[in-house]
Design a protein around this motif. Structure first.
Motif, PDB file in Angstrom:
ATOM      1  N   GLU A   1      70.058  62.528   3.256  1.00 27.13           N
ATOM      2  CA  GLU A   1      69.939  62.000   4.629  1.00 27.13           C
ATOM      3  C   GLU A   1      69.438  63.079   5.584  1.00 27.13           C
ATOM      4  O   GLU A   1      68.622  62.802   6.464  1.00 27.13           O
ATOM      5  CB  GLU A   1      71.283  61.453   5.093  1.00 27.13           C
ATOM      6  CG  GLU A   1      71.687  60.174   4.406  1.00 27.13           C
ATOM      7  CD  GLU A   1      73.093  59.733   4.724  1.00 27.13           C
ATOM      8  OE1 GLU A   1      73.347  58.518   4.646  1.00 27.13           O
ATOM      9  OE2 GLU A   1      73.943  60.575   5.055  1.00 27.13           O
TER      10      GLU A   1
ATOM     11  N   THR B   1      68.939  57.475  -2.608  1.00 24.43           N
ATOM     12  CA  THR B   1      69.014  56.024  -2.616  1.00 24.43           C
ATOM     13  C   THR B   1      68.142  55.480  -1.494  1.00 24.43           C
ATOM     14  O   THR B   1      67.682  56.222  -0.626  1.00 24.43           O
ATOM     15  CB  THR B   1      70.453  55.539  -2.418  1.00 24.43           C
ATOM     16  OG1 THR B   1      70.907  55.957  -1.134  1.00 24.43           O
ATOM     17  CG2 THR B   1      71.376  56.074  -3.495  1.00 24.43           C
ATOM     18  N   ARG B   2      67.962  54.188  -1.510  1.00 29.50           N
ATOM     19  CA  ARG B   2      67.123  53.563  -0.482  1.00 29.50           C
ATOM     20  C   ARG B   2      67.750  53.720   0.905  1.00 29.50           C
ATOM     21  O   ARG B   2      67.059  53.924   1.891  1.00 29.50           O
ATOM     22  CB  ARG B   2      66.921  52.092  -0.817  1.00 29.50           C
ATOM     23  CG  ARG B   2      65.957  51.408   0.090  1.00 29.50           C
ATOM     24  CD  ARG B   2      65.657  50.027  -0.383  1.00 29.50           C
ATOM     25  NE  ARG B   2      64.685  49.435   0.513  1.00 29.50           N
ATOM     26  CZ  ARG B   2      64.150  48.268   0.348  1.00 29.50           C
ATOM     27  NH1 ARG B   2      64.489  47.544  -0.692  1.00 29.50           N
ATOM     28  NH2 ARG B   2      63.281  47.807   1.202  1.00 29.50           N
ATOM     29  N   GLN B   3      69.072  53.635   0.975  1.00 27.49           N
ATOM     30  CA  GLN B   3      69.765  53.789   2.260  1.00 27.49           C
ATOM     31  C   GLN B   3      69.618  55.199   2.810  1.00 27.49           C
ATOM     32  O   GLN B   3      69.533  55.396   4.014  1.00 27.49           O
ATOM     33  CB  GLN B   3      71.242  53.452   2.111  1.00 27.49           C
ATOM     34  CG  GLN B   3      71.505  51.993   1.876  1.00 27.49           C
ATOM     35  CD  GLN B   3      72.980  51.711   1.689  1.00 27.49           C
ATOM     36  OE1 GLN B   3      73.746  52.597   1.322  1.00 27.49           O
ATOM     37  NE2 GLN B   3      73.374  50.491   1.950  1.00 27.49           N
ATOM     38  N   GLU B   4      69.604  56.182   1.929  1.00 28.98           N
ATOM     39  CA  GLU B   4      69.469  57.562   2.373  1.00 28.98           C
ATOM     40  C   GLU B   4      68.054  57.864   2.862  1.00 28.98           C
ATOM     41  O   GLU B   4      67.859  58.800   3.626  1.00 28.98           O
ATOM     42  CB  GLU B   4      69.836  58.523   1.240  1.00 28.98           C
ATOM     43  CG  GLU B   4      71.305  58.510   0.896  1.00 28.98           C
ATOM     44  CD  GLU B   4      71.620  59.373  -0.300  1.00 28.98           C
ATOM     45  OE1 GLU B   4      72.756  59.875  -0.359  1.00 28.98           O
ATOM     46  OE2 GLU B   4      70.751  59.547  -1.175  1.00 28.98           O
ATOM     47  N   GLN B   5      67.086  57.095   2.435  1.00 28.95           N
ATOM     48  CA  GLN B   5      65.713  57.310   2.865  1.00 28.95           C
ATOM     49  C   GLN B   5      65.333  56.443   4.053  1.00 28.95           C
ATOM     50  O   GLN B   5      64.267  56.643   4.629  1.00 28.95           O
ATOM     51  CB  GLN B   5      64.753  57.019   1.706  1.00 28.95           C
ATOM     52  CG  GLN B   5      64.819  58.056   0.620  1.00 28.95           C
ATOM     53  CD  GLN B   5      63.850  57.757  -0.499  1.00 28.95           C
ATOM     54  OE1 GLN B   5      63.608  56.605  -0.824  1.00 28.95           O
ATOM     55  NE2 GLN B   5      63.305  58.806  -1.085  1.00 28.95           N
ATOM     56  N   ASP B   6      66.171  55.511   4.425  1.00 32.39           N
ATOM     57  CA  ASP B   6      65.875  54.621   5.547  1.00 32.39           C
ATOM     58  C   ASP B   6      66.285  55.316   6.845  1.00 32.39           C
ATOM     59  O   ASP B   6      67.465  55.483   7.127  1.00 32.39           O
ATOM     60  CB  ASP B   6      66.624  53.296   5.389  1.00 32.39           C
ATOM     61  CG  ASP B   6      66.236  52.290   6.444  1.00 32.39           C
ATOM     62  OD1 ASP B   6      65.256  52.532   7.181  1.00 32.39           O
ATOM     63  OD2 ASP B   6      66.913  51.247   6.538  1.00 32.39           O
TER      64      ASP B   6
ATOM     65  N   THR C   1      65.775  63.429   5.032  1.00 37.61           N
ATOM     66  CA  THR C   1      65.058  62.327   5.673  1.00 37.61           C
ATOM     67  C   THR C   1      64.902  62.595   7.152  1.00 37.61           C
ATOM     68  O   THR C   1      63.813  62.395   7.726  1.00 37.61           O
ATOM     69  CB  THR C   1      65.821  60.996   5.454  1.00 37.61           C
ATOM     70  OG1 THR C   1      65.932  60.759   4.056  1.00 37.61           O
ATOM     71  CG2 THR C   1      65.092  59.849   6.111  1.00 37.61           C
TER      72      THR C   1
ATOM     73  N   LYS D   1      73.826  55.729  11.701  1.00 34.46           N
ATOM     74  CA  LYS D   1      75.043  56.445  11.302  1.00 34.46           C
ATOM     75  C   LYS D   1      75.345  57.577  12.282  1.00 34.46           C
ATOM     76  O   LYS D   1      76.482  57.752  12.730  1.00 34.46           O
ATOM     77  CB  LYS D   1      74.840  56.998   9.887  1.00 34.46           C
ATOM     78  CG  LYS D   1      76.025  57.659   9.287  1.00 34.46           C
ATOM     79  CD  LYS D   1      75.709  58.077   7.857  1.00 34.46           C
ATOM     80  CE  LYS D   1      76.874  58.742   7.189  1.00 34.46           C
ATOM     81  NZ  LYS D   1      76.570  59.148   5.807  1.00 34.46           N
TER      82      LYS D   1
ATOM     83  N   GLN E   1      68.753  53.507   9.243  1.00 36.65           N
ATOM     84  CA  GLN E   1      70.169  53.541   8.874  1.00 36.65           C
ATOM     85  C   GLN E   1      70.774  54.924   9.084  1.00 36.65           C
ATOM     86  O   GLN E   1      71.925  55.046   9.501  1.00 36.65           O
ATOM     87  CB  GLN E   1      70.348  53.094   7.434  1.00 36.65           C
ATOM     88  CG  GLN E   1      70.110  51.619   7.252  1.00 36.65           C
ATOM     89  CD  GLN E   1      70.420  51.156   5.850  1.00 36.65           C
ATOM     90  OE1 GLN E   1      70.679  51.970   4.957  1.00 36.65           O
ATOM     91  NE2 GLN E   1      70.387  49.857   5.641  1.00 36.65           N
ATOM     92  N   VAL E   2      70.012  55.957   8.820  1.00 40.49           N
ATOM     93  CA  VAL E   2      70.515  57.320   9.030  1.00 40.49           C
ATOM     94  C   VAL E   2      70.767  57.553  10.526  1.00 40.49           C
ATOM     95  O   VAL E   2      71.815  58.075  10.923  1.00 40.49           O
ATOM     96  CB  VAL E   2      69.534  58.366   8.460  1.00 40.49           C
ATOM     97  CG1 VAL E   2      69.990  59.771   8.805  1.00 40.49           C
ATOM     98  CG2 VAL E   2      69.396  58.203   6.961  1.00 40.49           C
TER      99      VAL E   2
ATOM    100  N   THR F   1      74.664  63.165   3.861  1.00 41.43           N
ATOM    101  CA  THR F   1      74.347  63.715   2.551  1.00 41.43           C
ATOM    102  C   THR F   1      73.111  64.603   2.674  1.00 41.43           C
ATOM    103  O   THR F   1      72.402  64.567   3.681  1.00 41.43           O
ATOM    104  CB  THR F   1      74.072  62.588   1.540  1.00 41.43           C
ATOM    105  OG1 THR F   1      72.904  61.878   1.948  1.00 41.43           O
ATOM    106  CG2 THR F   1      75.243  61.647   1.408  1.00 41.43           C
TER     107      THR F   1
END
Length: 80
Positions: free
Chosen positions: A73, A14-19, A76, A26, A22-23, A70
């Motif tokens: 993540e 997802t886009r969040q997992e590639q950002d 990434t 977290k 955001q990673v 994940t």
């Protein structure tokens, strides 16, 4: 019949997992909340004291830290 050693199918990231921002947010949030010393976990996998570890050892160290990332993540983080 399911094979025991079969690699799980990779989900499309997802886009969040590639950002990366955001990673890292977290990871940082968990480090601050639980006062985790990440370098202590990583140091165990640095056999030659060169501050370099393999990709597989990096994955293991992150799982030991219990960041609940994940697979996407983690990928990434390794790419960046």
């Amino acid at each position: 019949m399911k094979r025991l050693n079969e690699e799980p199918q990779k989900m499309k990231p997802t886009r969040q997992e590639q950002d990366i921002v955001q990673v890292l947010a977290k990871v940082k949030g968990k480090v601050v909340r639980e006062r985790i010393r990440v370098m202590e976990f990583m140091r165990d996998y640095d056999r030659c004291n060169e501050q370099v570890i393999s990709r597989e050892d990096f994955k293991r160290a992150l799982s030991v830290c219990r960041f609940d990332l994940t697979e996407n993540e983690v990928e990434t983080l390794m790419e960046v």
